[in-house]
Design a protein around this motif. Structure first.
Motif, PDB file in Angstrom:
ATOM      1  N   THR A  71      59.781  50.345  73.881  1.00 19.16           N
ATOM      2  CA  THR A  71      61.352  49.765  73.647  1.00 19.16           C
ATOM      3  C   THR A  71      60.752  49.714  72.567  1.00 19.16           C
ATOM      4  O   THR A  71      62.429  49.672  72.390  1.00 19.16           O
ATOM      5  N   GLY A  72      60.550  50.681  71.073  1.00 25.62           N
ATOM      6  CA  GLY A  72      61.230  50.387  70.406  1.00 25.62           C
ATOM      7  C   GLY A  72      60.694  50.101  69.782  1.00 25.62           C
ATOM      8  O   GLY A  72      59.773  49.573  69.693  1.00 25.62           O
ATOM      9  N   GLY A  73      61.282  49.764  68.224  1.00 19.86           N
ATOM     10  CA  GLY A  73      61.278  48.677  67.432  1.00 19.86           C
ATOM     11  C   GLY A  73      60.165  48.653  65.878  1.00 19.86           C
ATOM     12  O   GLY A  73      59.830  50.395  66.075  1.00 19.86           O
ATOM     13  N   SER A  74      59.458  48.147  65.252  1.00 18.37           N
ATOM     14  CA  SER A  74      58.717  48.386  64.332  1.00 18.37           C
ATOM     15  C   SER A  74      57.123  49.285  64.610  1.00 18.37           C
ATOM     16  O   SER A  74      57.292  50.917  63.752  1.00 18.37           O
ATOM     17  N   ILE A  75      57.218  49.184  65.478  1.00 21.06           N
ATOM     18  CA  ILE A  75      55.565  50.315  66.073  1.00 21.06           C
ATOM     19  C   ILE A  75      56.163  51.651  66.049  1.00 21.06           C
ATOM     20  O   ILE A  75      55.180  52.163  66.021  1.00 21.06           O
ATOM     21  N   ALA A  76      57.440  51.532  66.890  1.00 20.31           N
ATOM     22  CA  ALA A  76      57.825  53.470  67.305  1.00 20.31           C
ATOM     23  C   ALA A  76      58.394  53.909  65.461  1.00 20.31           C
ATOM     24  O   ALA A  76      59.132  55.329  65.821  1.00 20.31           O
ATOM     25  N   GLY A  77      58.533  53.157  64.722  1.00 21.53           N
ATOM     26  CA  GLY A  77      58.155  54.156  63.268  1.00 21.53           C
ATOM     27  C   GLY A  77      57.497  55.329  62.342  1.00 21.53           C
ATOM     28  O   GLY A  77      56.565  54.325  62.771  1.00 21.53           O
ATOM     29  N   ALA A  95      41.100  56.214  78.312  1.00 20.80           N
ATOM     30  CA  ALA A  95      42.789  55.555  79.622  1.00 20.80           C
ATOM     31  C   ALA A  95      42.815  57.534  79.926  1.00 20.80           C
ATOM     32  O   ALA A  95      43.062  58.318  78.779  1.00 20.80           O
ATOM     33  N   ARG A  96      43.070  56.780  81.184  1.00 18.01           N
ATOM     34  CA  ARG A  96      44.313  58.472  81.487  1.00 18.01           C
ATOM     35  C   ARG A  96      45.682  57.409  80.940  1.00 18.01           C
ATOM     36  O   ARG A  96      45.761  56.091  81.921  1.00 18.01           O
ATOM     37  N   VAL A  97      46.837  57.869  80.366  1.00 15.17           N
ATOM     38  CA  VAL A  97      48.015  57.178  80.260  1.00 15.17           C
ATOM     39  C   VAL A  97      48.943  57.700  80.667  1.00 15.17           C
ATOM     40  O   VAL A  97      49.460  58.866  80.833  1.00 15.17           O
ATOM     41  N   ARG A  98      49.344  56.933  81.773  1.00 18.16           N
ATOM     42  CA  ARG A  98      51.148  57.377  81.517  1.00 18.16           C
ATOM     43  C   ARG A  98      52.032  56.353  80.945  1.00 18.16           C
ATOM     44  O   ARG A  98      52.101  55.623  80.864  1.00 18.16           O
ATOM     45  N   SER A  99      53.246  57.401  80.351  1.00 10.65           N
ATOM     46  CA  SER A  99      54.219  56.677  79.068  1.00 10.65           C
ATOM     47  C   SER A  99      55.556  57.198  79.859  1.00 10.65           C
ATOM     48  O   SER A  99      56.264  57.822  80.605  1.00 10.65           O
ATOM     49  N   GLU A 100      56.267  55.910  79.437  1.00  5.89           N
ATOM     50  CA  GLU A 100      57.636  56.498  79.451  1.00  5.89           C
ATOM     51  C   GLU A 100      58.566  55.080  78.072  1.00  5.89           C
ATOM     52  O   GLU A 100      58.054  54.784  78.013  1.00  5.89           O
ATOM     53  N   ASP A 101      59.503  55.572  77.540  1.00  9.27           N
ATOM     54  CA  ASP A 101      60.604  54.536  77.368  1.00  9.27           C
ATOM     55  C   ASP A 101      61.492  54.023  78.004  1.00  9.27           C
ATOM     56  O   ASP A 101      62.099  54.688  77.954  1.00  9.27           O
ATOM     57  N   LEU A 102      61.459  52.763  77.690  1.00  8.18           N
ATOM     58  CA  LEU A 102      62.457  52.057  78.504  1.00  8.18           C
ATOM     59  C   LEU A 102      64.201  52.162  77.707  1.00  8.18           C
ATOM     60  O   LEU A 102      65.156  51.937  78.532  1.00  8.18           O
ATOM     61  N   VAL A 103      64.013  51.286  77.059  1.00  3.23           N
ATOM     62  CA  VAL A 103      64.645  51.519  76.206  1.00  3.23           C
ATOM     63  C   VAL A 103      64.157  51.419  74.330  1.00  3.23           C
ATOM     64  O   VAL A 103      63.080  52.122  73.622  1.00  3.23           O
TER      65      VAL A 103
END
Length: 129
Positions: A13-19, A53-61
């Motif tokens: 969802t973005g935010g500080s963790i995406a910095g 883990a097997r990871v599937r990822s997506e950016d929602l916002v």
């Protein structure tokens, strides 16, 4: 013998963790660089995740957490419920989130997710000043 690795869905969802910090494990000095990563880019910086883990990822916002409110909560809740309904192999969902409104989002998801599988909402931690 291959060790079992659960399938985990990560929704950004973005935010500080995406910095972006000055190195791949630094999520605290990101304001100085002013760049943000997608979930796929973040996962490339931590290749060790593939060992667990097997990871599937997506950016929602991709917004700061102060821009997340009821509209985004509904969209996120619908998406997580859809993942659980359509992807039976998913052991749980991780939502990456900014820190300012993380607990509000987590509480809303607690009230609206229709699955007993875990949903973890996580943000970047800053050291105490």
């Amino acid at each position: 013998m291959t060790a079992f690795r659960p399938t985990v869905r990560i929704i950004g969802t973005g935010g500080s963790i995406a910095g972006v910090g000055p190195n791949r494990l630094d999520y605290t000095l990101y304001p100085e660089l002013g760049q943000h990563l997608t979930i796929a880019q973040s996962l490339k910086r931590i290749p060790e995740v593939d060992e667990v883990a097997r990871v599937r990822s997506e950016d929602l916002v991709s917004v700061g957490s102060t821009a997340i409110g009821p509209g985004e909560w509904l969209r996120l809740s619908r998406r997580i419920n859809q993942v659980f309904q359509e992807e039976g192999d998913v052991a749980g969902v991780v939502v990456t989130h900014g820190t300012a409104t993380l607990e509000e989002t987590a509480y809303f998801l607690h009230l609206t997710i229709k699955s007993a599988r875990p949903v973890v909402v996580t943000g970047a931690m800053r050291p105490p000043t």
